[in-house]
Design an enzyme around this catalytic site. Structure first.
Site, mmCIF file in Angstrom:
data_model
loop_
_atom_site.group_PDB
_atom_site.id
_atom_site.type_symbol
_atom_site.label_atom_id
_atom_site.label_comp_id
_atom_site.label_asym_id
_atom_site.label_seq_id
_atom_site.Cartn_x
_atom_site.Cartn_y
_atom_site.Cartn_z
ATOM 1 N N GLY A 62 35.785 27.954 -8.912
ATOM 2 C CA GLY A 62 36.632 27.027 -9.669
ATOM 3 C C GLY A 62 38.079 27.161 -9.266
ATOM 4 O O GLY A 62 38.386 27.746 -8.216
ATOM 5 N N ASN A 63 38.965 26.629 -10.060
ATOM 6 C CA ASN A 63 40.407 26.747 -9.787
ATOM 7 C C ASN A 63 41.164 26.762 -11.106
ATOM 8 O O ASN A 63 40.565 26.683 -12.178
ATOM 9 C CB ASN A 63 40.869 25.613 -8.859
ATOM 10 N N ARG A 64 42.471 26.833 -11.015
ATOM 11 C CA ARG A 64 43.288 27.069 -12.219
ATOM 12 C C ARG A 64 43.807 25.797 -12.887
ATOM 13 O O ARG A 64 44.728 25.853 -13.685
ATOM 14 C CB ARG A 64 44.492 27.947 -11.859
ATOM 15 N N SER A 65 43.233 24.648 -12.571
ATOM 16 C CA SER A 65 43.753 23.415 -13.190
ATOM 17 C C SER A 65 43.525 23.438 -14.706
ATOM 18 O O SER A 65 42.419 23.706 -15.174
ATOM 19 C CB SER A 65 43.062 22.186 -12.593
#
Ligand code: PMT
Length: 399
Positions: A209-212
């Protein structure tokens, strides 16, 4: 243009659908509007004013000369303060009074006295709605510039099916936003916004995933809504509260977002991709949780579909570029490669900018090579700047 700065008079009349007005008041209040509810005596028979007072956090007017109300004597002050008056539900009786210019209650006085646009959402039995008198009254109101929303067909209080149901809350709120947003260049346009960070499953418990946080995309959706656009927000997981008054489709992976965008874009005017979409996903999704071993682990990754590049048709395409170096150069390359009209280059290494922050420092680049470096702004302000450019592009396409 923002719903959050607007004063809305919500007129509630004596229909069985009066309880649905509570949801309308709630969504408008959540979107930051100041909602002044005016109830007719008949409406009070269906829903208590206490409900509306609790939802709106404001006094509710039920009587022409209610000394407890801040609007008691100067009843036209309500009309003067309104940016819009919405009567939902509107009974045949109140429609008849408005058509005839009768002002014997606070709601009719307010409608008669206001210079603000007026929305009428009829709700009544099918026979009353189809009656020639009601139809003529509605025609009179339309001729005076009132906007009539609905009614819809379906189950009615009489136990019969027919035309006369109060329009859906989302349709009423969309119409309110469109009426308020007239002149913004986006009123009535269909805008698809993506937000959040996709999650690509590795095994049943892990993902890439990512930090959005979704803040940037949600701000765009809210701002487009407040300009009167009809907005679909396609969101991957995010930590931000979803905006009221926009349609929402929730997705998990890049593939799911791709399918949702493909379904949503035919007929849309603009696509704005603020989502942080994974470029790679595990080549195999494991059904069992990966066991820890001393040998380490190598994951094989494959490319996800490029969503922006896949969108066809005459639609304004706006991408974001999250960059940690060579901001303008890299963003220009993405604009070309993905065939975009506009790219918002996001320096994710700048302080208070990019993932998770409330503010953002961006550079907006168009196909003609115009480079507009903006200062550090709130994400809502960035959204407004981007939408100004989208409105320009849409106006250009119409010429
Ligand atoms: O959500 P916040 O916490 O508010 O953070 C905002 C943000 C940093 C996520 C946002 O401002 C941002 O920069 N979003 C784009 C992130 C990104 O994926 O950038 P990219 O350079 O990898 O992709 C370029 C563009 O192609 C993006 O519009 C992306 O949505 C799109 N894309 C990417 C991959 C893919 N498979 N398909 C795509 O369409």
């Amino acid at each position: 243009m923002m719903l959050s700065n607007k004063t809305i008079v919500l007129g509630v009349t004596g229909s069985i659908a009066a309880y649905k007005a509570a949801e309308i008041a709630s969504q408008l209040t959540q979107a930051g509007a100041r909602v002044n509810v005016v109830m007719t005596r008949e409406a009070v028979e269906f829903v208590s004013p206490v409900t509306f007072r609790a939802i709106s956090g404001r006094p509710v007017v039920t009587e022409m000369f209610d000394l407890a109300s801040e609007y008691s004597i100067e009843h036209v002050s309500l009309a003067a303060a309104a940016d819009i008056v919405a009567v939902a539900p509107a009974t045949a009786n109140v429609i008849a009074k408005l058509a005839a210019g009768i002002a014997d209650d606070m709601l009719c006085c307010t409608v008669l006295a206001t210079r603000a646009p007026v929305l009428i959402a009829p709700a009544m039995e099918a026979r009353m709605y189809m009656n020639q008198v009601t139809q003529e009254n509605l025609e009179k109101l339309k001729a005076r510039g009132f906007v009539i929303v609905g009614p819809g067909a379906g189950w009615l209080a009489s136990g019969k099916e027919g035309l006369g149901r109060l329009a859906d809350t989302s349709d009423i709120i969309d119409s309110i936003c469109q009426m308020l947003g007239k002149g913004s260049g986006l009123a009535g346009k269909r805008i698809v916004v993506t937000a959040g960070g996709t999650q690509e499953p590795v095994d049943p418990v892990r993902y890439i995933g990512n930090r959005s946080s979704g803040k940037m995309g949600y701000a765009l959706a809210e701002a487009a809504r407040d300009r009167g656009a009809s907005v679909l927000l396609i969101t991957a997981p995010a930590t931000t509260t979803e905006p009221a008054g926009v349609d929402v489709t929730r997705v998990g992976t890049a593939q799911e977002m791709c399918e949702a965008v493909e379904n949503a874009t035919p007929g849309a005017d603009a696509l704005i991709m603020a989502a942080a979409v994974a470029d790679y996903r595990p080549a195999r999704k494991l059904e069992e949780k990966i066991k820890k071993t001393e040998a380490g682990l190598t994951l094989e990754l494959e490319c996800t579909p490029d969503i922006l590049s896949a969108v066809r048709g005459s639609i304004v395409r706006v991408g974001f570029a999250a960059e940690s170096s060579n901001l303008v150069e890299n963003a220009k390359e993405k604009l070309q490669r993905k065939g975009l009209d506009l790219i918002v280059a996001n320096d994710v290494t700048a302080p208070d900018s990019g993932f998770g922050a409330d503010t953002n420092r961006v550079t907006v680049i168009d196909r003609e090579g115009r480079v507009d470096s903006l200062p550090l702004l709130s994400k809502r302000q960035v959204a407004e700047k981007v939408l100004d450019r989208v409105a320009e592009l849409l106006a250009g396409a119409e010429r």
